[in-house]
Design a protein around this motif. Sequence first.
Motif, PDB file in Angstrom:
ATOM      1  N   LEU A  17      66.873  27.591  56.423  1.00 39.19           N
ATOM      2  CA  LEU A  17      66.484  27.225  55.388  1.00 39.19           C
ATOM      3  C   LEU A  17      65.558  28.234  54.923  1.00 39.19           C
ATOM      4  CD1 LEU A  17      66.010  24.978  52.933  1.00 39.19           C
ATOM      5  CD2 LEU A  17      64.162  23.966  54.439  1.00 39.19           C
ATOM      6  N   LEU A  18      65.708  28.703  53.597  1.00 34.16           N
ATOM      7  CA  LEU A  18      64.679  29.668  53.090  1.00 34.16           C
ATOM      8  C   LEU A  18      64.187  29.734  51.674  1.00 34.16           C
ATOM      9  CD1 LEU A  18      65.070  33.617  53.992  1.00 34.16           C
ATOM     10  CD2 LEU A  18      65.032  32.937  51.545  1.00 34.16           C
ATOM     11  N   LEU A  19      63.108  29.989  51.393  1.00 29.48           N
ATOM     12  CA  LEU A  19      62.385  29.855  50.049  1.00 29.48           C
ATOM     13  C   LEU A  19      62.000  31.168  49.945  1.00 29.48           C
ATOM     14  CD1 LEU A  19      61.963  27.012  51.475  1.00 29.48           C
ATOM     15  CD2 LEU A  19      60.181  26.619  50.080  1.00 29.48           C
ATOM     16  N   SER A  20      62.212  31.812  48.635  1.00 26.53           N
ATOM     17  CA  SER A  20      61.687  32.896  48.201  1.00 26.53           C
ATOM     18  C   SER A  20      61.359  32.954  46.705  1.00 26.53           C
ATOM     19  CB  SER A  20      62.792  34.063  48.628  1.00 26.53           C
ATOM     20  OG  SER A  20      63.781  33.997  47.486  1.00 26.53           O
ATOM     21  N   VAL A 225      65.620  28.859  46.500  1.00 24.46           N
ATOM     22  CA  VAL A 225      65.872  27.979  47.728  1.00 24.46           C
ATOM     23  C   VAL A 225      67.347  28.036  48.094  1.00 24.46           C
ATOM     24  CG1 VAL A 225      65.746  25.809  48.754  1.00 24.46           C
ATOM     25  CG2 VAL A 225      64.093  26.325  46.903  1.00 24.46           C
ATOM     26  N   LEU A 226      67.587  28.707  49.537  1.00 24.12           N
ATOM     27  CA  LEU A 226      68.712  28.943  50.152  1.00 24.12           C
ATOM     28  C   LEU A 226      68.980  27.790  51.389  1.00 24.12           C
ATOM     29  CD1 LEU A 226      67.998  31.741  48.952  1.00 24.12           C
ATOM     30  CD2 LEU A 226      69.915  32.408  50.148  1.00 24.12           C
ATOM     31  N   ALA A 227      69.778  27.249  51.706  1.00 23.03           N
ATOM     32  CA  ALA A 227      70.158  26.660  52.777  1.00 23.03           C
ATOM     33  C   ALA A 227      71.400  26.753  53.254  1.00 23.03           C
ATOM     34  CB  ALA A 227      70.186  24.748  52.734  1.00 23.03           C
ATOM     35  N   VAL A 228      71.443  27.425  54.582  1.00 22.46           N
ATOM     36  CA  VAL A 228      72.945  27.662  55.451  1.00 22.46           C
ATOM     37  C   VAL A 228      72.948  26.495  56.418  1.00 22.46           C
ATOM     38  CG1 VAL A 228      73.956  29.575  56.685  1.00 22.46           C
ATOM     39  CG2 VAL A 228      72.160  30.199  54.715  1.00 22.46           C
ATOM     40  N   HIS A 229      74.036  25.968  56.056  1.00 20.14           N
ATOM     41  CA  HIS A 229      74.815  25.012  57.215  1.00 20.14           C
ATOM     42  C   HIS A 229      75.506  25.576  58.034  1.00 20.14           C
ATOM     43  CE1 HIS A 229      72.770  21.676  54.713  1.00 20.14           C
ATOM     44  NE2 HIS A 229      72.618  22.493  53.868  1.00 20.14           N
ATOM     45  N   SER A 230      76.233  24.895  58.866  1.00 20.86           N
ATOM     46  CA  SER A 230      77.255  25.295  59.984  1.00 20.86           C
ATOM     47  C   SER A 230      78.578  25.602  59.238  1.00 20.86           C
ATOM     48  CB  SER A 230      77.425  24.266  60.953  1.00 20.86           C
ATOM     49  OG  SER A 230      77.745  22.967  60.414  1.00 20.86           O
ATOM     50  N   THR A 231      78.833  24.838  58.212  1.00 20.80           N
ATOM     51  CA  THR A 231      80.145  24.809  57.353  1.00 20.80           C
ATOM     52  C   THR A 231      79.995  25.113  55.971  1.00 20.80           C
ATOM     53  OG1 THR A 231      80.053  22.560  56.929  1.00 20.80           O
ATOM     54  CG2 THR A 231      81.182  23.177  58.896  1.00 20.80           C
ATOM     55  N   HIS A 238      65.763  29.434  39.814  1.00 20.78           N
ATOM     56  CA  HIS A 238      65.388  29.382  38.697  1.00 20.78           C
ATOM     57  C   HIS A 238      64.670  30.572  38.160  1.00 20.78           C
ATOM     58  CE1 HIS A 238      64.240  24.742  38.654  1.00 20.78           C
ATOM     59  NE2 HIS A 238      65.564  25.041  39.086  1.00 20.78           N
ATOM     60  N   THR A 239      65.240  31.242  37.150  1.00 21.85           N
ATOM     61  CA  THR A 239      65.094  32.268  36.454  1.00 21.85           C
ATOM     62  C   THR A 239      63.810  32.034  35.632  1.00 21.85           C
ATOM     63  OG1 THR A 239      67.260  33.002  36.820  1.00 21.85           O
ATOM     64  CG2 THR A 239      65.697  34.488  35.523  1.00 21.85           C
ATOM     65  N   THR A 249      70.226  27.814  38.132  1.00 19.55           N
ATOM     66  CA  THR A 249      71.602  28.337  38.696  1.00 19.55           C
ATOM     67  C   THR A 249      71.743  27.546  39.803  1.00 19.55           C
ATOM     68  OG1 THR A 249      71.504  30.285  37.404  1.00 19.55           O
ATOM     69  CG2 THR A 249      73.363  30.047  38.778  1.00 19.55           C
ATOM     70  N   GLN A 250      72.904  26.968  40.477  1.00 24.11           N
ATOM     71  CA  GLN A 250      73.108  26.424  41.697  1.00 24.11           C
ATOM     72  C   GLN A 250      74.646  26.500  41.810  1.00 24.11           C
ATOM     73  OE1 GLN A 250      71.801  22.361  42.334  1.00 24.11           O
ATOM     74  NE2 GLN A 250      72.995  22.122  44.061  1.00 24.11           N
TER      75      GLN A 250
END
Length: 257
Positions: A17-20, A225-231, A238-239, A249-250
């Motif tokens: 899980l990454l926030l930037s 906000v990015l979430a990388v799951h197993s699948t 937000h710009t 954008t999502q």
Amino acid sequence: MCLIAWNWQPHSSKPLLLLSNRDEFYARPAMPLHWWGDDDGHSPTILAGKDLQGGGTWLGLSRSGRLAALTNYRSADAMRSDTPSRGELVAGFLHSDLDAATYLQQLAGRAADYNPFNLLVYDGHTLVGLESRGAKLVPMQPGIGAVSNADFHTPWPKLTRLSQRLQGQITRQRTNTPDLLLLLQDPSLASDETLPHTGVPIEWERALSASFIHTAEYGTRACSVLAVHSTHAAFTEHTFGPQGLLLQTQQDFALRP
């Protein structure tokens, strides 16, 4: 990109899980989050914003779940004008088939060709950083981590604040995207006695101490906000412009092998 925090749980169903926040001059042209490919005209493989001046990106995710994120290193030294764009390093990893450590080891030998940077990469198995000043690889340990415009985990006030608040949200099991975006959009300034000393004027140190920066000409251009799951993976951006929010954008997609 000037502020990144993450929760790295390699053996879970949601390993990363990454926030930037990306901070930049408003006048520098960029495209918001979208799918794009390489210069050979292949089908789109990278989900990222795009720096239209340098041609690269500050944060991106591939269809297979590879991730890369970049921050600059702040100092009073003038930036060299004869260097390649650091944003190409993010796209380069996302297009590559190399594992994270190998890619960074190969990059370390030519890191001095660029203006100073930190690069964080995830290959679906490991999370590794590169500090270009010393060409130093930094393997990440499970748990909360962060980087701003100094070495990885340097306890600048906004980095410490975001890391602690992210941990609090995880503890309370409140990691939905709207709550996490609120963490990134915090305009609170640090007190003068806690400011880092990077060689820029004190007025700039104050303004840059906020997680969400807003000045007349420079500020936070994107919160992600990015979430990388197993699948599968999810990427929300937000710009922002000088007058406020411009676009939301999502993208949610299944990962490909």
